[in-house]
Scaffold this motif. Structure first.
Motif, PDB file in Angstrom:
ATOM      1  N   GLY A 157     -20.509  36.975  10.697  1.00 53.77           N
ATOM      2  CA  GLY A 157     -20.567  38.297  11.302  1.00 53.77           C
ATOM      3  C   GLY A 157     -21.953  38.911  11.313  1.00 53.77           C
ATOM      4  N   ARG A 158     -22.972  38.138  10.903  1.00 56.41           N
ATOM      5  CA  ARG A 158     -24.337  38.649  10.875  1.00 56.41           C
ATOM      6  C   ARG A 158     -25.203  37.901  11.893  1.00 56.41           C
ATOM      7  NH1 ARG A 158     -24.127  41.904   6.394  1.00 56.41           N
ATOM      8  NH2 ARG A 158     -25.539  43.133   7.673  1.00 56.41           N
ATOM      9  N   SER A 159     -26.426  38.388  12.090  1.00 51.87           N
ATOM     10  CA  SER A 159     -27.335  37.759  13.058  1.00 51.87           C
ATOM     11  C   SER A 159     -28.326  36.846  12.337  1.00 51.87           C
ATOM     12  CB  SER A 159     -28.088  38.829  13.859  1.00 51.87           C
ATOM     13  OG  SER A 159     -28.772  39.720  12.999  1.00 51.87           O
ATOM     14  N   LEU A 160     -28.554  35.653  12.907  1.00 53.45           N
ATOM     15  CA  LEU A 160     -29.389  34.634  12.269  1.00 53.45           C
ATOM     16  C   LEU A 160     -30.212  33.899  13.318  1.00 53.45           C
ATOM     17  CD1 LEU A 160     -29.946  32.788   9.660  1.00 53.45           C
ATOM     18  CD2 LEU A 160     -28.120  31.322  10.564  1.00 53.45           C
ATOM     19  N   SER A 161     -31.487  33.663  13.005  1.00 53.19           N
ATOM     20  CA  SER A 161     -32.308  32.784  13.846  1.00 53.19           C
ATOM     21  C   SER A 161     -32.286  31.398  13.224  1.00 53.19           C
ATOM     22  CB  SER A 161     -33.747  33.292  13.939  1.00 53.19           C
ATOM     23  OG  SER A 161     -34.525  32.368  14.683  1.00 53.19           O
ATOM     24  N   VAL A 162     -31.986  30.380  14.045  1.00 56.18           N
ATOM     25  CA  VAL A 162     -31.806  29.011  13.541  1.00 56.18           C
ATOM     26  C   VAL A 162     -32.941  28.078  13.975  1.00 56.18           C
ATOM     27  CG1 VAL A 162     -29.302  29.192  13.336  1.00 56.18           C
ATOM     28  CG2 VAL A 162     -30.315  28.494  15.526  1.00 56.18           C
ATOM     29  N   GLY A 163     -34.054  28.667  14.472  1.00 59.16           N
ATOM     30  CA  GLY A 163     -35.183  27.841  14.896  1.00 59.16           C
ATOM     31  C   GLY A 163     -35.170  27.597  16.390  1.00 59.16           C
ATOM     32  N   ALA A 164     -36.262  27.064  16.898  1.00 62.51           N
ATOM     33  CA  ALA A 164     -36.372  26.778  18.337  1.00 62.51           C
ATOM     34  C   ALA A 164     -35.255  25.822  18.744  1.00 62.51           C
ATOM     35  CB  ALA A 164     -37.735  26.177  18.643  1.00 62.51           C
ATOM     36  N   PRO A 165     -34.728  25.951  19.983  1.00 58.76           N
ATOM     37  CA  PRO A 165     -33.592  25.122  20.413  1.00 58.76           C
ATOM     38  C   PRO A 165     -33.861  23.633  20.223  1.00 58.76           C
ATOM     39  CG  PRO A 165     -34.134  26.758  22.082  1.00 58.76           C
ATOM     40  CD  PRO A 165     -35.220  26.817  21.060  1.00 58.76           C
ATOM     41  N   LYS A 166     -32.913  22.943  19.582  1.00 58.08           N
ATOM     42  CA  LYS A 166     -32.993  21.501  19.342  1.00 58.08           C
ATOM     43  C   LYS A 166     -34.265  21.076  18.617  1.00 58.08           C
ATOM     44  CE  LYS A 166     -29.512  19.844  22.464  1.00 58.08           C
ATOM     45  NZ  LYS A 166     -29.101  18.894  23.488  1.00 58.08           N
ATOM     46  N   SER A 167     -34.867  22.008  17.875  1.00 59.22           N
ATOM     47  CA  SER A 167     -35.959  21.630  16.975  1.00 59.22           C
ATOM     48  C   SER A 167     -35.341  20.938  15.767  1.00 59.22           C
ATOM     49  CB  SER A 167     -36.728  22.868  16.518  1.00 59.22           C
ATOM     50  OG  SER A 167     -35.861  23.729  15.799  1.00 59.22           O
TER      51      SER A 167
END
Length: 318
Positions: free
Chosen positions: A140-150
């Motif tokens: 339920g929170r916001s997360l950055s998971v890195g550049a796409p398919k990095s």
């Protein structure tokens, strides 16, 4: 052009005559070092490596290229658009196997190993005010998971899967490089960021100095569930401002990779000069303290380049 070419050939002949190595004889050798985002660890280490090669391999011109890291780097190597690249071990394995989901529709059969270097640590950091304390709290929170398919993003997907979760559990998923992710957290537009990098990565250091943060643990059983090349690891207390306790997480080895069209002599020199000038790498980033020639040939998920293999055999390491 013919006149110039003749001059290079003559210079090469003189160099060989004087007993210089063949890499030095090639007056127009070019080494493009493929790294990652400028706020990660690959980039400063790539700059240091480029300088080491430029200073110690005669006749070589070097360049450092900032990229989206592992997956892009490996695809660029296959296309001959770089001579050496930093990449995460699981991405290298996926590239060699031709794992389409990981960003490799075909096997990247030209990839060759130079060295296993230092481990990346999965580092999940949340703003303290978000209230996130553990991995499940990311729901339920916001997360950055890195550049796409990095490499980072592939790591994130595998960890979520091992935790019985997916990006669908998040309120918002951002696919951003390290620096941009941190800026969003500072501006209170994002709760947390997952970064796969060496300890003491500049982006998280910057964030921890800017505002109170919480380092989010990855349970030890996730490493057991995922298996090699993932290992359970610890982010030691004091790595970042305000981090008073050790934090459990995962680690995965980074690999320096080249391709089969790079000559044996150049690959030999790239391997040799890396290990003979490690102080230059450590000066660029403390993560390089974990690099050693003894570990170089271990656990590389693609065939070693014959030039690198020659170096390790000379050192009695193979």
């Amino acid at each position: 052009m013919l006149h110039m070419k003749g001059k290079f050939l003559a210079a090469g002949a003189v160099a060989i005559g004087l007993g210089f190595n063949v890499a030095a004889a090639n007056a127009q050798e070019f080494i493009n070092v493929l790294t990652g985002g400028t706020s990660g660890v690959y980039y400063p280490l790539g700059v240091a490596l480029s300088k080491i090669y430029g200073d110690n391999i005669e006749g070589v011109r070097t360049q450092v290229q900032s990229t989206k890291a592992s997956v892009e780097n490996l695809n660029l190597l296959q296309q001959g658009r770089g001579e050496i690249a930093f990449a995460l071990g699981d991405s290298v394995k996926s590239a060699w196997e031709g794992d389409e989901e990981a960003g490799f529709p075909q096997q990247l059969d030209k990839l060759r190993g130079i060295a296993a270097i230092y481990p990346n640590y999965i580092q999940i950091v949340a703003s303290q005010e978000s209230g996130i304390q553990n991995f499940e709290d990311l729901k339920g929170r916001s997360l950055s998971v890195g550049a796409p398919k990095s490499g980072t993003e592939l790591n994130a997907r595998r960890i979520f899967d091992a935790m019985g979760m997916s990006y669908d559990d998040l309120s918002q998923t951002e696919y951003l490089p390290f620096g941009e992710s941190v800026e969003l957290i500072k501006n209170r537009q994002l709760d947390a960021t997952l970064q796969s990098a060496g300890l003491g990565v500049a982006s998280i250091k910057d964030l921890a100095l800017s505002m109170p943060v919480t380092m989010v643990a990855v349970p030890e059983e996730v490493a057991e569930s995922l298996g090699a090349p993932f290992l359970s690891a610890t982010i030691p207390a004091g790595t970042y401002e305000g981090q008073d306790e050790d934090v459990a997480t995962l680690a995965i080895t980074n690999i320096l990779v080249t391709h089969s069209d790079v000559s044996d002599d150049v690959a030999y020199e790239m391997t040799k000069q890396l290990f003979e000038n490690l102080d230059g790498m450590v000066a660029a980033h403390a993560a390089a303290k974990a690099i050693s020639a003894e570990k170089g040939p271990q656990g590389v998920p693609v065939p070693l380049h014959p030039g690198a293999e020659r170096y390790y055999k000379e050192q009695g390491l193979l």
